[in-house]
Design a protein around this motif. Structure first.
Motif, PDB file in Angstrom:
ATOM      1  N   PHE A 113      -8.569 -10.937 -34.993  1.00 53.81           N
ATOM      2  CA  PHE A 113      -7.672  -9.776 -34.993  1.00 53.81           C
ATOM      3  C   PHE A 113      -6.380 -10.080 -34.232  1.00 53.81           C
ATOM      4  O   PHE A 113      -5.300  -9.612 -34.624  1.00 53.81           O
ATOM      5  CB  PHE A 113      -8.364  -8.563 -34.385  1.00 53.81           C
ATOM      6  CG  PHE A 113      -9.542  -8.062 -35.176  1.00 53.81           C
ATOM      7  CD1 PHE A 113      -9.603  -8.252 -36.547  1.00 53.81           C
ATOM      8  CD2 PHE A 113     -10.597  -7.410 -34.552  1.00 53.81           C
ATOM      9  CE1 PHE A 113     -10.692  -7.794 -37.288  1.00 53.81           C
ATOM     10  CE2 PHE A 113     -11.681  -6.948 -35.268  1.00 53.81           C
ATOM     11  CZ  PHE A 113     -11.734  -7.149 -36.640  1.00 53.81           C
ATOM     12  N   VAL A 129      -3.881  -3.156 -36.843  1.00 50.68           N
ATOM     13  CA  VAL A 129      -4.272  -4.265 -35.968  1.00 50.68           C
ATOM     14  C   VAL A 129      -4.482  -3.775 -34.544  1.00 50.68           C
ATOM     15  O   VAL A 129      -5.391  -4.241 -33.835  1.00 50.68           O
ATOM     16  CB  VAL A 129      -3.216  -5.383 -36.015  1.00 50.68           C
ATOM     17  CG1 VAL A 129      -3.591  -6.520 -35.068  1.00 50.68           C
ATOM     18  CG2 VAL A 129      -3.076  -5.916 -37.431  1.00 50.68           C
ATOM     19  N   LEU A 132      -7.918  -2.388 -34.360  1.00 50.69           N
ATOM     20  CA  LEU A 132      -8.932  -3.436 -34.393  1.00 50.69           C
ATOM     21  C   LEU A 132      -9.029  -4.169 -33.053  1.00 50.69           C
ATOM     22  O   LEU A 132     -10.131  -4.425 -32.548  1.00 50.69           O
ATOM     23  CB  LEU A 132      -8.620  -4.432 -35.512  1.00 50.69           C
ATOM     24  CG  LEU A 132      -8.710  -3.879 -36.946  1.00 50.69           C
ATOM     25  CD1 LEU A 132      -8.212  -4.913 -37.945  1.00 50.69           C
ATOM     26  CD2 LEU A 132     -10.146  -3.460 -37.274  1.00 50.69           C
ATOM     27  N   THR A 133      -7.896  -4.506 -32.467  1.00 48.15           N
ATOM     28  CA  THR A 133      -7.931  -5.199 -31.177  1.00 48.15           C
ATOM     29  C   THR A 133      -8.417  -4.270 -30.060  1.00 48.15           C
ATOM     30  O   THR A 133      -9.091  -4.718 -29.128  1.00 48.15           O
ATOM     31  CB  THR A 133      -6.544  -5.757 -30.820  1.00 48.15           C
ATOM     32  OG1 THR A 133      -5.567  -4.712 -30.874  1.00 48.15           O
ATOM     33  CG2 THR A 133      -6.149  -6.869 -31.775  1.00 48.15           C
TER      34      THR A 133
END
Length: 424
Positions: A113, A129, A132-133
């Motif tokens: 990620f 993103v 996700l991170t």
């Protein structure tokens, strides 16, 4: 009596960090060879990478990707909300499929990620993103905590404090390295920090493979336990109390720098001085602060002490708003020292609550719920600090000071009362 090295390795544990062997002064600062040292090394690698990226991420998003600050804030807020859920899911997964396997999987996903940021150029991909991170960020501690419990040795409180101190030190070192790249202020410099964070995820995963495997016991069957953490009244009370106390972590990173620059006559470099003092004290004294917190009763006492110290520290910060520059600077240094003592005691108490009130068969699940409370406090902290401190000024500092004092004082009797109700 401490286990011998061979016995400890056969048992899947090791002696506490203070019992490191080998010649030289530095060996005494390390855990004994075995799982504790492996887990400590993995923590060091991962949190160093965290220091690299956390220090430079806002600049990467605005100067490399080219997003306005308002859009960055919105994307990170969305990620924080997603992360609250991801932490609980990862903790449950660690209980069901094994903490080592889950933690390695989280590190691999983190590397993937993080690499995705290299291909982000507009707002909506950034939001995806960022979510996700953030999920990886929240999943990391909840999947790691079962490993800490499993390999904590005969003095788990001391080992947890050791890992916390190592975390703070590694983040600080990462921030120093990031500062060099930030001074260069080029796309290449910021990208190199992102790549460094990615490599830290990979390195942590590789180190974790050296941990001994541990098959799930046939009697554990965590999938049949359900959400036991949500039925544990003392644990939920401790989670709420800790979530409220968690708000104070925004003081040194958010409220205090703005207070110093906009509301006091202290020199601007005082911001760096107090942040360095806070970091140095936490890194150097965390093990000592947590060494004797080995029961939930002791955790209740430390939470009271934390409330008293936080109250005194914030009251001093409020007092720095009137005097001359040098007097104000001295008050702020003293206030930071007192506040940091409270931070140390709170960290020691919260670690004991999150482990001491949890069931060993569902440590990941308990960690997920506990960190949900902490994450909620962290998410609300900037708004609370912005309204009460930066808008209200001195009265806001004092209101917060009294709040932390009351919450700290209520911790021990509230958890004890919930324990009696649960057993009754």
């Amino acid at each position: 009596m401490a286990l011998t090295e061979n016995t400890a390795q056969q048992a899947g544990t090791a002696d506490p960090p203070t019992a490191g062997r080998g010649p030289g002064r530095w060996a005494k600062l390390l855990p004994a060879p075995g799982p504790q040292r492996v887990l400590a090394a993995a923590t060091l690698v991962n949190t160093f990478g965290s220091g690299l990226f956390v220090t430079s991420s806002a600049l990467y998003f605005t100067r490399v990707i080219g997003l306005p600050a308002a859009q960055v804030a919105l994307g990170l807020t969305a990620g924080g909300i997603v992360g609250l859920v991801a932490g609980m899911a990862a903790g449950r997964g660690a209980d069901r499929w094994g903490a080592k396997r889950t933690q390695i999987g989280v590190m691999v996903l983190g590397a993937f990620f993080m690499t995705c940021y290299l291909f982000v150029h507009t707002f909506w991909p950034f939001v995806v993103v960022a979510c996700l991170t953030a999920a990886v960020h929240s999943a990391n501690p909840t999947s790691r905590d079962p490993l800490v419990r499993q390999f904590g040795g005969e003095r788990p409180a001391a080992y947890r404090a050791y890992l916390q101190a190592m975390t703070n030190l590694a983040i600080a070192l990462g921030a120093v390295v990031a500062g060099v790249a930030i001074q260069a202020d080029s796309r290449e410099a910021y990208v190199s920090l992102l790549v460094g964070r990615t490599l830290a995820f990979v390195g942590c995963a590789l180190v974790l493979t050296r941990l001994p495997g541990r098959a799930r016991s046939e009697t554990r069957q965590p999938e049949k336990l359900g959400w036991v953490a949500l039925r544990n009244r003392p644990f939920l009370v401790a989670t709420v109390i800790n979530g409220v106390m968690e708000v104070h972590y925004a003081v040194p990173t958010f409220a205090l720098p703005l207070w110093i620059v906009d509301h006091t006559d202290a020199p601007r470099w005082t911001v760096s001085v107090v942040l360095l003092l806070n970091t140095a004290m936490v890194a150097g004294l965390q093990v000592m602060a947590g060494r004797s917190v080995t029961s939930t009763e002791a955790a209740g006492k430390r939470m009271l002490w934390a409330g008293c110290a936080l109250c005194a520290g914030l009251a001093l910060m409020a007092a720095a708003g009137g005097p001359t520059a040098w007097v104000s600077a001295l008050i702020l240094v003293a206030a930071t020292a007192v506040y940091t003592v409270g931070e140390l005691w709170h960290a020691a108490a919260s670690m004991e609550y999150s482990f001491g009130l949890a069931s060993a068969e569902a440590q990941g699940q308990y960690s997920g719920v506990f960190r949900l409370g902490a994450g909620t406090g962290d998410a609300l902290a900037p708004t609370v600090m912005g309204v009460m401190v930066l808008s209200w000024g001195r009265p806001g500092w004092l209101v917060l000071a009294v709040l932390f004092l009351l919450v700290g004082a209520a911790s021990r009797p509230a958890v004890a009362f919930a324990s009696r109700r649960s057993s009754g």
